[in-house]
Design a protein around this motif. Structure first.
Motif, PDB file in Angstrom:
ATOM      1  N   ILE A   1       0.863  -1.176   0.000  1.00  0.00           N
ATOM      2  CA  ILE A   1       0.000   0.000   0.000  1.00  0.00           C
ATOM      3  C   ILE A   1       0.898   1.224   0.000  1.00  0.00           C
ATOM      4  CG2 ILE A   1      -1.810   1.253   1.228  1.00  0.00           C
ATOM      5  CD1 ILE A   1      -2.752  -1.380   2.383  1.00  0.00           C
ATOM      6  N   GLY A   2       0.734   2.060  -1.019  1.00  0.00           N
ATOM      7  CA  GLY A   2       1.640   3.193  -1.223  1.00  0.00           C
ATOM      8  C   GLY A   2       1.379   4.383  -0.322  1.00  0.00           C
ATOM      9  N   GLU A   3       2.198   5.417  -0.530  1.00  0.00           N
ATOM     10  CA  GLU A   3       2.243   6.559   0.386  1.00  0.00           C
ATOM     11  C   GLU A   3       0.954   7.364   0.392  1.00  0.00           C
ATOM     12  OE1 GLU A   3       4.956  10.580   1.150  1.00  0.00           O
ATOM     13  OE2 GLU A   3       5.286   9.312  -0.611  1.00  0.00           O
ATOM     14  N   THR A   4       0.393   7.669  -0.760  1.00  0.00           N
ATOM     15  CA  THR A   4      -0.795   8.520  -0.836  1.00  0.00           C
ATOM     16  C   THR A   4      -2.087   7.724  -0.991  1.00  0.00           C
ATOM     17  OG1 THR A   4      -0.506   8.758  -3.227  1.00  0.00           O
ATOM     18  CG2 THR A   4       0.557  10.402  -1.825  1.00  0.00           C
ATOM     19  N   ALA A   5      -2.038   6.417  -0.753  1.00  0.00           N
ATOM     20  CA  ALA A   5      -3.241   5.599  -0.861  1.00  0.00           C
ATOM     21  C   ALA A   5      -4.180   5.895   0.304  1.00  0.00           C
ATOM     22  CB  ALA A   5      -2.878   4.119  -0.890  1.00  0.00           C
ATOM     23  N   ARG A   6      -5.477   5.707   0.029  1.00  0.00           N
ATOM     24  CA  ARG A   6      -6.478   5.892   1.054  1.00  0.00           C
ATOM     25  C   ARG A   6      -7.462   4.729   0.992  1.00  0.00           C
ATOM     26  NH1 ARG A   6      -8.143  10.604  -0.237  1.00  0.00           N
ATOM     27  NH2 ARG A   6     -10.136  10.084  -1.254  1.00  0.00           N
ATOM     28  N   VAL A   7      -7.676   4.077   2.141  1.00  0.00           N
ATOM     29  CA  VAL A   7      -8.551   2.907   2.243  1.00  0.00           C
ATOM     30  C   VAL A   7      -9.631   3.224   3.267  1.00  0.00           C
ATOM     31  CG1 VAL A   7      -8.684   0.435   2.740  1.00  0.00           C
ATOM     32  CG2 VAL A   7      -6.646   1.377   1.638  1.00  0.00           C
ATOM     33  N   GLY A   8     -10.892   2.930   2.933  1.00  0.00           N
ATOM     34  CA  GLY A   8     -12.010   3.234   3.816  1.00  0.00           C
ATOM     35  C   GLY A   8     -12.202   2.213   4.910  1.00  0.00           C
ATOM     36  N   HIS A   9     -13.380   2.230   5.517  1.00  0.00           N
ATOM     37  CA  HIS A   9     -13.700   1.337   6.623  1.00  0.00           C
ATOM     38  C   HIS A   9     -14.248   0.014   6.092  1.00  0.00           C
ATOM     39  CE1 HIS A   9     -13.103   4.714   9.324  1.00  0.00           C
ATOM     40  NE2 HIS A   9     -14.002   5.422   8.632  1.00  0.00           N
ATOM     41  N   ASN A  10     -14.087  -1.020   6.901  1.00  0.00           N
ATOM     42  CA  ASN A  10     -14.659  -2.345   6.630  1.00  0.00           C
ATOM     43  C   ASN A  10     -14.241  -2.870   5.256  1.00  0.00           C
ATOM     44  OD1 ASN A  10     -16.020  -2.237   9.111  1.00  0.00           O
ATOM     45  ND2 ASN A  10     -17.765  -1.185   8.172  1.00  0.00           N
ATOM     46  N   VAL A  11     -12.971  -2.767   4.946  1.00  0.00           N
ATOM     47  CA  VAL A  11     -12.407  -3.239   3.684  1.00  0.00           C
ATOM     48  C   VAL A  11     -11.682  -4.558   3.942  1.00  0.00           C
ATOM     49  CG1 VAL A  11     -10.786  -2.741   1.816  1.00  0.00           C
ATOM     50  CG2 VAL A  11     -12.219  -0.925   2.754  1.00  0.00           C
ATOM     51  N   SER A  12     -11.845  -5.489   3.010  1.00  0.00           N
ATOM     52  CA  SER A  12     -11.133  -6.773   3.079  1.00  0.00           C
ATOM     53  C   SER A  12     -10.170  -6.869   1.907  1.00  0.00           C
ATOM     54  CB  SER A  12     -12.116  -7.949   3.054  1.00  0.00           C
ATOM     55  OG  SER A  12     -12.955  -7.936   4.186  1.00  0.00           O
ATOM     56  N   ILE A  13      -8.904  -7.108   2.221  1.00  0.00           N
ATOM     57  CA  ILE A  13      -7.844  -7.186   1.214  1.00  0.00           C
ATOM     58  C   ILE A  13      -7.148  -8.520   1.380  1.00  0.00           C
ATOM     59  CG2 ILE A  13      -5.745  -6.134   0.321  1.00  0.00           C
ATOM     60  CD1 ILE A  13      -6.659  -3.484   1.484  1.00  0.00           C
TER      61      ILE A  13
ATOM     62  N   GLY B   1       3.355   7.858 -11.205  1.00  0.00           N
ATOM     63  CA  GLY B   1       3.860   9.223 -11.167  1.00  0.00           C
ATOM     64  C   GLY B   1       5.023   9.328 -10.210  1.00  0.00           C
ATOM     65  N   LYS B   2       5.520  10.561 -10.083  1.00  0.00           N
ATOM     66  CA  LYS B   2       6.689  10.797  -9.263  1.00  0.00           C
ATOM     67  C   LYS B   2       6.299  11.459  -7.944  1.00  0.00           C
ATOM     68  CE  LYS B   2      10.042  11.074 -13.031  1.00  0.00           C
ATOM     69  NZ  LYS B   2      11.103  11.878 -13.679  1.00  0.00           N
ATOM     70  N   LYS B   3       7.332  11.832  -7.198  1.00  0.00           N
ATOM     71  CA  LYS B   3       7.143  12.395  -5.874  1.00  0.00           C
ATOM     72  C   LYS B   3       6.399  13.724  -5.955  1.00  0.00           C
ATOM     73  CE  LYS B   3       9.724  13.703  -1.725  1.00  0.00           C
ATOM     74  NZ  LYS B   3      11.056  13.831  -1.111  1.00  0.00           N
ATOM     75  N   GLY B   4       5.575  13.971  -4.940  1.00  0.00           N
ATOM     76  CA  GLY B   4       4.823  15.217  -4.874  1.00  0.00           C
ATOM     77  C   GLY B   4       3.494  15.172  -5.572  1.00  0.00           C
ATOM     78  N   VAL B   5       3.120  14.007  -6.108  1.00  0.00           N
ATOM     79  CA  VAL B   5       1.864  13.862  -6.837  1.00  0.00           C
ATOM     80  C   VAL B   5       1.001  12.851  -6.098  1.00  0.00           C
ATOM     81  CG1 VAL B   5       0.814  13.270  -9.050  1.00  0.00           C
ATOM     82  CG2 VAL B   5       3.043  14.393  -8.998  1.00  0.00           C
ATOM     83  N   ASP B   6      -0.294  13.139  -6.031  1.00  0.00           N
ATOM     84  CA  ASP B   6      -1.241  12.187  -5.448  1.00  0.00           C
ATOM     85  C   ASP B   6      -1.392  11.045  -6.450  1.00  0.00           C
ATOM     86  OD1 ASP B   6      -3.087  10.893  -3.985  1.00  0.00           O
ATOM     87  OD2 ASP B   6      -4.615  12.463  -4.024  1.00  0.00           O
ATOM     88  N   ARG B   7      -0.708   9.983  -6.243  1.00  0.00           N
ATOM     89  CA  ARG B   7      -0.481   8.977  -7.270  1.00  0.00           C
ATOM     90  C   ARG B   7      -0.992   7.592  -6.911  1.00  0.00           C
ATOM     91  NH1 ARG B   7       3.916  10.098  -4.275  1.00  0.00           N
ATOM     92  NH2 ARG B   7       5.216   8.398  -3.515  1.00  0.00           N
ATOM     93  N   HIS B   8      -1.726   7.417  -5.823  1.00  0.00           N
ATOM     94  CA  HIS B   8      -2.155   6.088  -5.379  1.00  0.00           C
ATOM     95  C   HIS B   8      -3.680   5.992  -5.328  1.00  0.00           C
ATOM     96  CE1 HIS B   8       2.045   6.159  -3.874  1.00  0.00           C
ATOM     97  NE2 HIS B   8       2.005   4.865  -4.158  1.00  0.00           N
ATOM     98  N   PRO B   9      -4.224   4.782  -5.294  1.00  0.00           N
ATOM     99  CA  PRO B   9      -5.681   4.585  -5.362  1.00  0.00           C
ATOM    100  C   PRO B   9      -6.402   5.098  -4.120  1.00  0.00           C
ATOM    101  CG  PRO B   9      -4.497   2.571  -5.942  1.00  0.00           C
ATOM    102  CD  PRO B   9      -3.497   3.494  -5.339  1.00  0.00           C
ATOM    103  N   LYS B  10      -7.709   5.347  -4.316  1.00  0.00           N
ATOM    104  CA  LYS B  10      -8.611   5.731  -3.235  1.00  0.00           C
ATOM    105  C   LYS B  10      -9.726   4.682  -3.196  1.00  0.00           C
ATOM    106  CE  LYS B  10      -6.166   9.465  -2.927  1.00  0.00           C
ATOM    107  NZ  LYS B  10      -5.187   9.072  -3.979  1.00  0.00           N
ATOM    108  N   VAL B  11      -9.737   3.864  -2.114  1.00  0.00           N
ATOM    109  CA  VAL B  11     -10.654   2.739  -1.989  1.00  0.00           C
ATOM    110  C   VAL B  11     -11.745   3.119  -1.000  1.00  0.00           C
ATOM    111  CG1 VAL B  11     -10.862   0.296  -1.411  1.00  0.00           C
ATOM    112  CG2 VAL B  11      -8.785   1.142  -2.510  1.00  0.00           C
TER     113      VAL B  11
END
Length: 522
Positions: free
Chosen positions: A409-421, A431-441
């Motif tokens: 799970i990367g630096e800018t990723a966001r995972v919600g509640h009650n998630v199963s992985i 993308g590179k540093k300084g960019v919001d580059r990860h998934p939003k679950v």
């Protein structure tokens, strides 16, 4: 024709000394092995003779120090008055053959430096040892007419005879109460723990099932158990962890009470795990203290475990919201994983849970700008659990990392509640540093094993991503997506349903809760 040589003449002085020492060691070992078979009373009497011999030697040494060099040929000490005798006392004068002489003389030999004119410095010492050992053995053993030694054991008294097993009448032995071995315990909990080890009634499985069907009630034989039966059991505990489940200000902690009770039941069933269960769970007052101890022992490396323990406790005390998330994570695994039978299993053995709680501590440290320590915990987590979660990522509560191996799970990723992985899932960046580059679950999402979600893409609430899928575009809420890259093949009828709760990964066309429609190229 060879020349016969004497073996002793071929040895050097050093070799003779080594052979002599080896012989003494063998003789001493044989004596010790023989003494191991002696009764306790015999060994006690033998020890008293040895103590008397040591006192004699000490007294003779004091007298020896007051003699000059020429008088140090032989000093003899009497058993009664301790007076010195001449060097002409021979071995025949030491003790009679029956051991009944009232005055025994011990020839204690010469000192370190032999006197002038002495021809044998070791014979006297050997005679001393022979005399002392002979006197001790004669006092412990008797001699019959054939010259063979026999034991002279003390006869038991009438009270002792009644306490000997197998002696006396059979009826008396039958009525005699059975002796119970007990280890020393300094507390009530330790006493019950020792009882679980030493009393076989703790291993009986004759108890009745609990109302929840989770545990067999094992009778410990004690009326006041240290961990009383909790009021709430799974599945009656609210998984959202409201104040009725966890309220530290009012002393309410339903999850912790249930975990301790279940751990106590397991300690009674598995004596080999008693020490582990007590040190990890039962000896702690709070869930946070137990978790800090457990993670500190797993993550210790460059930093010692006590330092990591203090670091974790400081983070948990500074951020009270972590405590509620910890309890939601435990109950999520207990609710969704059919292989999990009790809360101690989640807490002690599920590395996905361990990695998730390590992330929560690292995230709390990251927010107070201690990024080096947070990166250290991330590195130890990746090395220990094979799970890599960046400390700056944002994860909700009630998350289950099933199996856990290979999750990234990367630096800018966001995972919600009650998630199963599931295992080998990647929430990677693009993308590179300084960019919001990860998934939003979103909340309630189920991500199958081996799925990869790359880039700053949005995964809506209640989405189910099939195993091995590749997601590179946004997915709307409550859909089922599979394939490489994924395509939507169905939609949940009930928009309130969360696939992460049911963990059903089979997409059958006959499922009533999903509207299935055909899609080419899947």
């Amino acid at each position: 024709m060879g020349v016969e040589t004497n073996f002793a003449s071929t040895l050097t002085d050093w070799e003779r000394l080594r052979v002599t020492r080896l012989a003494k060691i063998i003789a001493t070992t044989a004596l010790l092995l023989h003494l191991c078979c002696l009764p306790y009373s015999t060994i006690q009497a033998w020890s008293s003779h040895r103590l008397y011999y040591q006192r004699c030697v000490k007294k003779h040494q004091q007298q020896w120090n007051h003699c000059d060099g020429r008088q140090r040929s032989v000093c003899c000490i009497s058993e009664t008055d301790g007076s010195e005798s001449d060097a002409t006392n021979n071995d025949s004068e030491k003790i009679d053959s029956q051991g009944s002489s009232s005055k025994s003389t011990y020839n204690l030999g010469t000192g370190k430096n032999p006197p002038v004119g002495s021809s044998n410095t070791n014979s006297t010492l050997a005679a001393i040892e022979q005399t002392i050992y002979a006197g001790a053995l004669e006092s412990l053993m008797g001699s019959d007419t054939t010259g063979k030694l026999k034991w002279k054991l003390p006869r038991p008294t009438a009270d002792q005879k009644n306490s000997i097993p197998g002696d006396g009448n059979a009826s008396n032995n039958k009525d005699r109460p059975r002796r119970i071995r007990r280890m020393v315990a300094r507390s009530q909990e330790s006493s019950i723990l020792r009882g679980a080890i030493w009393h076989e009634e703790h291993y009986s499985n004759d108890g009745e099932d609990d109302s929840e069907g989770t545990f067999m009630s094992t009778s410990s034989g004690y009326d006041d158990e240290p961990f009383p039966r909790p009021q709430a059991f799974y599945p009656n505990i609210d998984l959202s962890i409201p104040s009725s489940v966890f309220d530290p200000e009012n002393g309410i902690d339903v999850v912790w009470d249930l975990m301790r009770w279940e751990a106590y039941q397991e300690a009674q069933r598995e004596p080999l795990l008693v020490s582990f269960l007590y040190s990890s769970i039962l000896n702690h007052d709070t869930l946070e203290s137990s978790l800090a101890f457990l993670l500190a022992n797993k993550l210790s490396g460059t930093m010692i475990s006590t330092q990591i323990n203090s670091l974790i406790m400081e983070a948990l005390n500074n951020d009270p919201s972590i405590g509620r998330a910890i309890r939601a994570d435990i109950m999520a695994v207990r609710d969704r994983d059919p292989a999990c039978t009790c809360l101690p299993d989640v807490f002690l053995y599920f590395k996905g849970f361990h990695a998730l709680q390590t992330y929560r501590v690292a995230h709390a440290i990251w927010k107070v700008n201690k990024k080096v320590l947070a990166h250290y915990l991330q590195s130890q987590m990746s090395h220990t659990f094979q799970i890599d979660i960046h400390p700056n990522a944002t994860l909700g509560s009630g998350i289950m990392l099933d199996h856990g191996t290979g999750i990234v799970i990367g630096e800018t990723a966001r995972v919600g509640h009650n998630v199963s992985i599931l295992h080998h899932v990647t929430l990677g960046g693009s993308g590179k540093k300084g960019v919001d580059r990860h998934p939003k679950v979103g909340d309630g999402v189920l991500i199958g094993a081996g799925a990869s979600i790359l880039g700053n893409v949005e995964i809506g609430e209640g989405v189910q991503v099939g195993a091995g899928g590749l997601v590179i575009t946004d997915l709307p809420p409550h859909v089922v997506a599979v394939g490489v890259p994924v395509k939507i093949i169905g939609r949940f009828v009930d928009v309130t349903e969360q696939p992460s709760i049911k963990m059903n990964q089979m997409m059958d066309a006959g499922m009533k809760n999903i509207d299935m429609f055909l899609s080419d190229g899947i």
